[in-house]
Design a protein around this motif. Structure first.
Motif, short mmCIF file in Angstrom:
data_model
loop_
_atom_site.label_atom_id
_atom_site.label_comp_id
_atom_site.label_asym_id
_atom_site.label_seq_id
_atom_site.Cartn_x
_atom_site.Cartn_y
_atom_site.Cartn_z
N ALA A 11 0.83 -1.21 0.00
CA ALA A 11 0.00 0.00 0.00
C ALA A 11 0.86 1.25 0.00
N VAL A 12 1.91 1.28 0.81
CA VAL A 12 2.81 2.44 0.85
C VAL A 12 3.50 2.60 -0.50
N SER A 13 3.94 1.50 -1.09
CA SER A 13 4.60 1.55 -2.39
C SER A 13 3.67 2.10 -3.46
N ALA A 14 2.42 1.64 -3.47
CA ALA A 14 1.45 2.12 -4.46
C ALA A 14 1.16 3.59 -4.26
N PHE A 15 0.99 4.02 -3.00
CA PHE A 15 0.70 5.42 -2.72
C PHE A 15 1.86 6.32 -3.13
N ALA A 16 3.09 5.83 -2.94
CA ALA A 16 4.27 6.64 -3.25
C ALA A 16 4.40 6.90 -4.74
N GLN A 17 3.71 6.14 -5.58
CA GLN A 17 3.81 6.33 -7.02
C GLN A 17 2.82 7.38 -7.53
N ASN A 18 1.99 7.90 -6.67
CA ASN A 18 0.95 8.83 -7.09
C ASN A 18 1.47 10.26 -7.21
N ALA A 19 0.91 10.97 -8.16
CA ALA A 19 1.17 12.39 -8.29
C ALA A 19 0.22 13.13 -7.36
N ALA A 20 0.44 14.42 -7.19
CA ALA A 20 -0.43 15.24 -6.33
C ALA A 20 -0.47 16.65 -6.88
N ILE A 21 -1.56 17.34 -6.61
CA ILE A 21 -1.65 18.76 -6.96
C ILE A 21 -1.12 19.56 -5.78
N GLY A 22 0.00 20.25 -5.99
CA GLY A 22 0.60 21.06 -4.94
C GLY A 22 0.01 22.45 -4.87
N TYR A 23 -0.47 22.93 -6.00
CA TYR A 23 -1.09 24.25 -6.10
C TYR A 23 -2.02 24.21 -7.30
N PRO A 24 -3.17 24.80 -7.26
CA PRO A 24 -3.72 25.74 -6.29
C PRO A 24 -4.31 25.03 -5.08
N PRO A 25 -4.47 25.75 -3.98
CA PRO A 25 -5.14 25.15 -2.82
C PRO A 25 -6.63 24.99 -3.08
N GLN A 26 -7.23 24.09 -2.34
CA GLN A 26 -8.67 23.87 -2.44
C GLN A 26 -9.42 25.19 -2.20
N GLY A 27 -10.37 25.52 -3.08
CA GLY A 27 -11.22 26.69 -2.89
C GLY A 27 -10.64 28.01 -3.36
N LEU A 28 -9.45 28.00 -3.95
CA LEU A 28 -8.85 29.25 -4.42
C LEU A 28 -9.82 29.97 -5.35
N SER A 29 -9.90 31.27 -5.23
CA SER A 29 -10.76 32.09 -6.07
C SER A 29 -9.94 32.68 -7.22
N VAL A 30 -10.40 32.47 -8.45
CA VAL A 30 -9.72 32.99 -9.63
C VAL A 30 -10.73 33.71 -10.52
N SER A 31 -10.24 34.62 -11.33
CA SER A 31 -11.11 35.39 -12.21
C SER A 31 -11.09 34.82 -13.63
N PRO A 32 -12.21 34.90 -14.34
CA PRO A 32 -12.21 34.49 -15.74
C PRO A 32 -11.17 35.31 -16.52
N GLY A 33 -10.46 34.65 -17.41
CA GLY A 33 -9.45 35.31 -18.22
C GLY A 33 -8.09 35.44 -17.56
N SER A 34 -7.97 35.07 -16.29
CA SER A 34 -6.69 35.20 -15.59
C SER A 34 -5.82 33.96 -15.80
N SER A 35 -4.55 34.11 -15.49
CA SER A 35 -3.61 32.99 -15.53
C SER A 35 -3.61 32.29 -14.18
N LEU A 36 -3.41 30.99 -14.20
CA LEU A 36 -3.36 30.20 -12.98
C LEU A 36 -2.18 29.24 -13.07
#
Length: 138
Positions: A11-36
């Motif tokens: 299980a640890v070996s399988a989990f260690a192979q996963n990617a993750a989203i480091g940014y943006p944080p959950q709930g970040l507010s962004v505007s239409p047309g902006s860069s992220l």
């Protein structure tokens, strides 16, 4: 006892192979047309890994449940190579992608989806995983 230890290591070996989203944080507010900036992290693994690609999509879902990115990526913001690198002594290897939030996207809840494709293990078996992060379009 050995079987419990073996399962835990697997299980640890399988989990260690996963990617993750480091940014943006959950709930970040962004505007239409902006860069992220979207940061995709890929911790080192004990098995051989050949990175193939990352796809980043965005779906607008104000007032309705968002669809899992495994079933619907939404509007594709990036589709291309993935080459995570160490950026300092701390933290896992990662790569930043600057994407453009569509100017026509509706305000409210949106789901940022990431599809990560890699070849893993001695025989380089294909691996596809999907990640997601809820953001707010304001």
């Amino acid at each position: 006892m050995k079987s419990v230890l073996s399962l835990a290591l697997l299980a640890v070996s399988a989990f260690a192979q996963n990617a993750a989203i480091g940014y943006p944080p959950q709930g970040l507010s962004v505007s239409p047309g902006s860069s992220l900036t979207v940061q995709v992290e890929r911790p080192n693994t004990l098995s051989s890994t050949e990175e193939v690609a990352v796809v980043i999509g965005l779906q607008s879902c104000p007032g309705t449940p968002c669809i899992d990115p495994a079933d619907f990526m939404g509007q594709i913001l990036y589709n291309g190579p993935f080459n995570p690198q160490y950026q300092g002594p701390l933290g896992p290897p990662y790569q930043n992608f600057t994407v453009q939030i569509p100017s026509s996207i509706a305000s409210g809840t949106a789901l940022l989806g990431v599809a990560h494709v890699a070849l893993i293990g001695a025989g380089f078996s294909p691996s596809l995983e999907t990640l997601n992060r809820t953001i707010t379009i304001s």
